[in-house]
Design an enzyme around this catalytic site. Sequence first.
Site, PDB file in Angstrom:
ATOM      1  N   GLY A 105     -60.142 -65.350 -26.737  1.00 27.01           N
ATOM      2  CA  GLY A 105     -61.120 -66.157 -27.449  1.00 27.01           C
ATOM      3  C   GLY A 105     -60.960 -66.162 -28.956  1.00 27.01           C
ATOM      4  O   GLY A 105     -61.133 -67.199 -29.606  1.00 27.01           O
TER       5      GLY A 105
ATOM      6  N   CYS B 275     -67.001 -56.447 -31.020  1.00 28.23           N
ATOM      7  CA  CYS B 275     -66.245 -56.753 -32.235  1.00 28.23           C
ATOM      8  C   CYS B 275     -66.955 -56.261 -33.488  1.00 28.23           C
ATOM      9  O   CYS B 275     -66.393 -56.289 -34.578  1.00 28.23           O
ATOM     10  CB  CYS B 275     -66.010 -58.261 -32.337  1.00 28.23           C
ATOM     11  SG  CYS B 275     -65.028 -58.903 -30.963  1.00 28.23           S
TER      12      CYS B 275
END
Length: 381
Positions: free
Chosen positions: A69, A323
């Site tokens: 992604g 993240c």
Amino acid sequence: MIYFDYAATTPIDPEAAEVYVQAATEFFGNSSSLHDIGGNSSALLENCREELANLVNVDKHGLFFTSGGSESNFLAIEALLSAPKKQGKHIISGVAEHSSIHGALNRLKALGYEITFLPFQSSGLIDLEKLVDAIRPDTVLITIQHVNSEIGTIQPIEKIAHICKEKNIHFHSDFVQSFGKINISTLAPQVSSFSFSGHKIYGPKGVGGVYIDPSISWQPFFPGGSHEKGLRPGTVNVPGVASMTAAAQLIFPSISETYHHYVGLRTALLEALNPIQQWVQFFEAEGAQLPSIIGLRIAGIEGQWVMLECNRLGFAISTGSACQVGMQSPSKVMKALEVSDGQAKEFIRISFGRSTSIEDVLKLGEALVGIVKEYKGTVVI
């Protein structure tokens, strides 16, 4: 340990794993090689491209495979800006976008682009009126994530796409959290580009994809690349693509059934947390919420401490997007909601998978109530 961090990643499906091994051993050729072994890999790759395109109702000629992604988001933005619909250097995005979007936009800012970041309303949704007000004659790109990875709110992509078409603006959307979880077949053809990832849908890590409307004559960011029509360099991960496609074929037909399963799990957890409701704040949007993601804060208790206590008790939850782990500042999602820094650090995320059971959820609820009871030093009613 009971796993409640499916929004971060999922275990690979056994059938998808078998497909990976078969493809890696029987279709090991470079898909760009001209000999028969390479041709077999190329045929498998194109079959996967067509299958995935059919699943999401887009033209297969606009579907490209990537490492995941994050790379997809970067490549999509660069591709769209290489072929803008009009002249300009203004981009609109959301404060709460994925870190890969922010990274790409920060790079563009250094190149002279102006970026307008939109906050969330209290519901966790973008204010469409503010989005329209932010559009300028030189706005060339809008990038808004479909489903937020930390609180699960679902943005009105169809309405944003309509606005972009009216204003002659490219529209990119990060579909990583919605791909395979809600029906995107009507949305996918309406955006200029979207990204998705294999490991969010019980496929392998290190593989994903991006769709770019074939009518857009984009230019490659990386010079001299020959793979994926020049979109990216490097030999295509054919086994990963095949495995991801197998995972998608397994998950897409059961989207509706799984969605209702998550609704039941969400209801059960919220009810289990009733004894501590005076300390709990849920971040959600009624009628626009992915039920498998629950974002909340427990007043007065840091989220990292709650996460570690849950881990000690045998439950894997998170304090937000993987993240963002290691960051000292509050997450961008909390900033988008304009939550104070102190309250933002109380945030935790619980996310369900298809194997999550009501029993698992009730055990977690009991554990959280116990953690609050012990921390507060009071009787929890």
